[in-house]
Design an enzyme around this catalytic site. Structure first.
Site, PDB file in Angstrom:
ATOM      1  CD  GLU A  88      -3.140  -0.973  -0.027  1.00 53.18           C
ATOM      2  OE1 GLU A  88      -3.571   0.827  -0.028  1.00 53.18           O
ATOM      3  OE2 GLU A  88      -2.907  -1.622  -0.216  1.00 53.18           O
ATOM      4  CB  SER A 463     -40.951 -35.163  31.254  1.00 47.78           C
ATOM      5  OG  SER A 463     -42.329 -36.439  30.186  1.00 47.78           O
TER       6      SER A 463
END
Length: 511
Positions: A88, A463
């Site tokens: 860059e 359950s």
């Protein structure tokens, strides 16, 4: 006469230069005081996502618009910084915000080519653009960019500017900054990257979408090789390092890594709790939440639940492909693009990968997979779905060209057709001494159904308490084969009750 013409021409050039300089000076005098304040840079507060971890430090989930991981510039490997400068702004530490040498080089290159091939933006100018300006290509924006670059250079040190750039720049895959990009593309911290991987990341700022190694591996490879050449020319790496980096194969992290995480249900529970408490700040302030989960227990629970659900579903037989896409009008490159577009809409589920059937017969199925790979399924790999290969079957039940199916590479080394189960399940384990949750899986695949069957499913009380009743019995030596007399019991009356008084009751066990 010639000397007079030359003098007039020289005078015009000098006069034009003076006028241009005067105009530029006036523009600077007018524009500079109107430039935005640099408080956002001097008090930089990036948006850091919410991260959820297990008790042993493994990342379980990440939530935020921007995938970002802030890194101090002294924590960045020297080679990573050099790769970035090579790609860059090689004169970053020499210029004062605008690289006049680079401007002249770019201008000459553009004149020779006849069109704008390259600009001359420095890293400082890119910081100015990313924080304060738009991406429009106008002279006014470029002029403001240059002035802001000068202002930034007079306010911050070079390392501070590079640190801002390193953490703010967008690099594709929702990743902002090179630390986040290292995780997004290679699945590891930036300190563990090879020279080749650093060069690959350094090439992304120019065009993240065009040079994305996941989407465009060939173009990304060309850009990587350019960065490596520049690093070699600037003597940032040796010839041996360059040769090794050029030959190094590209190893990317899975593009669908999120779908393979075994604790997304837990991560979502944490996200909801954090949002309820901190609202939108939960996604930007960099909160880190550590749960009681053990990552090993969680992986075992995840694998066990999926194996059980798949085994049950497999006994029900193959139902049909998930969907169909029309490939009749697409050929060559158009067909590949259509296949990639269709697969981009479908998530993989663990090792169960989505694929689109290219051809199908009772003896062989060829299916296109993500990334251009073609799976060839035959022999035992077809057994589970063989019924769907019957051409007499209804069209919406057949495995045929254009069908979307699931395939998996099994332990025996060949591809097989599988399917996502219809049945769901859940798994949770706790430490009975502290109540800490060690593993929790709320369903087969969070990305398919986010409903948490552990915390959101309403069950009958029986359950819920049966495990406690049965575990208490097992603790006392009762086994599944233990027999109980279910006949009526007759109990003598209590002392002082009328003679002959008796109470009869029935003894029974829970179903």
């Amino acid at each position: 006469m010639f000397k007079r013409l030359l003098a007039i021409l020289a005078g015009l050039v000098i006069g034009g230069a003076v006028l241009a300089a005067g105009a530029a000076a006036i523009a600077i005098i007018i524009t500079y005081p109107r430039l935005p304040s640099l408080d956002v840079l001097t008090d930089y507060r990036p948006k850091i996502p919410l991260r959820v971890y297990s008790a042993d430090g493994q990342l379980l989930g990440e939530f935020g618009e921007e995938r970002r991981s802030f890194a101090r510039i002294h924590e960045v490997p020297q080679l990573m910084k050099q790769a970035l400068l090579a790609a860059e702004d090689e004169r970053f530490y020499q210029h004062s915000g605008v690289d006049y040498v680079g401007v002249m080089r770019a201008a000459v290159g553009n004149l020779v080519s006849g069109h704008a091939r390259s600009g001359a933006s420095t890293i400082t100018m890119q910081v100015a653009k990313n924080f304060f300006l738009s991406s429009e290509k106008t002279f006014t924006r470029k002029f403001n960019e240059a002035l802001l670059a000068f202002k930034i250079e007079h306010t911050l040190s070079k390392d501070q500017i590079l640190e801002l750039y390193f953490n703010q720049i967008y690099l594709g895959q929702r990743a902002y900054g090179f630390s986040a990009a290292a995780q997004a593309y290679f699945g590891k911290p930036i300190t563990d990257l090879s020279v080749a991987e650093m060069a690959m990341l350094a090439g992304l700022p120019k065009a993240p979408s065009a040079y994305n190694p996941i989407v465009n591996p060939d173009r990304a490879r060309l850009r990587q090789q350019y960065v490596l050449r520049r690093m070699r020319e600037l003597n940032f790496i040796t010839q041996d390092q360059y040769d090794a980096a050029v030959k190094e194969p590209l190893r990317l992290a899975s593009a669908t890594v999120d779908s393979n995480q075994p604790a997304l249900y837990v991560a979502e529970m944490v996200r909801q709790a954090m949002y309820e408490r901190y609202k939108d700040a939960a996604y930007t302030e960099g909160y880190k939440v550590y749960t009681t989960l053990d990552s090993h227990h969680q992986q075992w629970a995840y694998d066990a639940l999926r194996a059980g659900l798949l085994d049950f579903d497999r006994k029900q037989g193959y139902r049909a492909p998930e969907s169909y896409i029309d490939l009749a009008s697409a050929e060559g490159e158009d067909q590949t693009e259509a296949l990639d577009d269709a697969l981009s809409e479908i998530r993989d589920s663990g090792d169960m990968q989505a694929a689109i059937v290219l051809s199908a017969s009772p003896s062989e199925v060829r299916a296109y997979m993500r990334g251009g790979k073609v799976a060839v399924i035959k022999g035992a790999g077809l057994e589970f779905a063989r019924r769907a290969l019957n051409p007499k079957l209804a069209a919406d039940k057949q495995i045929r060209r254009g069908a979307v199916i699931r395939v998996r590479a099994n332990d025996k080394g060949y591809w097989e057709i599988v399917q996502m189960p219809d049945v769901e399940g859940a798994f949770v384990s706790m430490d009975p001494r502290s109540g800490a949750i060690k593993s929790l899986v709320g369903g087969f695949d969070f990305n398919r159904r986010s409903f948490n069957h552990v915390t959101q499913a309403w069950r009958q009380p029986g359950s819920t308490f049966k495990p406690f009743i049965y575990s208490s019995g097992i603790e006392r030596g009762i086994t599944p084969s233990t027999l109980f007399n279910d006949a009526p019991l007759t109990v003598p009356g209590a002392p002082g009750s009328p003679a002959g008084s008796r109470r009869t009751m029935m003894a029974s066990l829970p179903a």
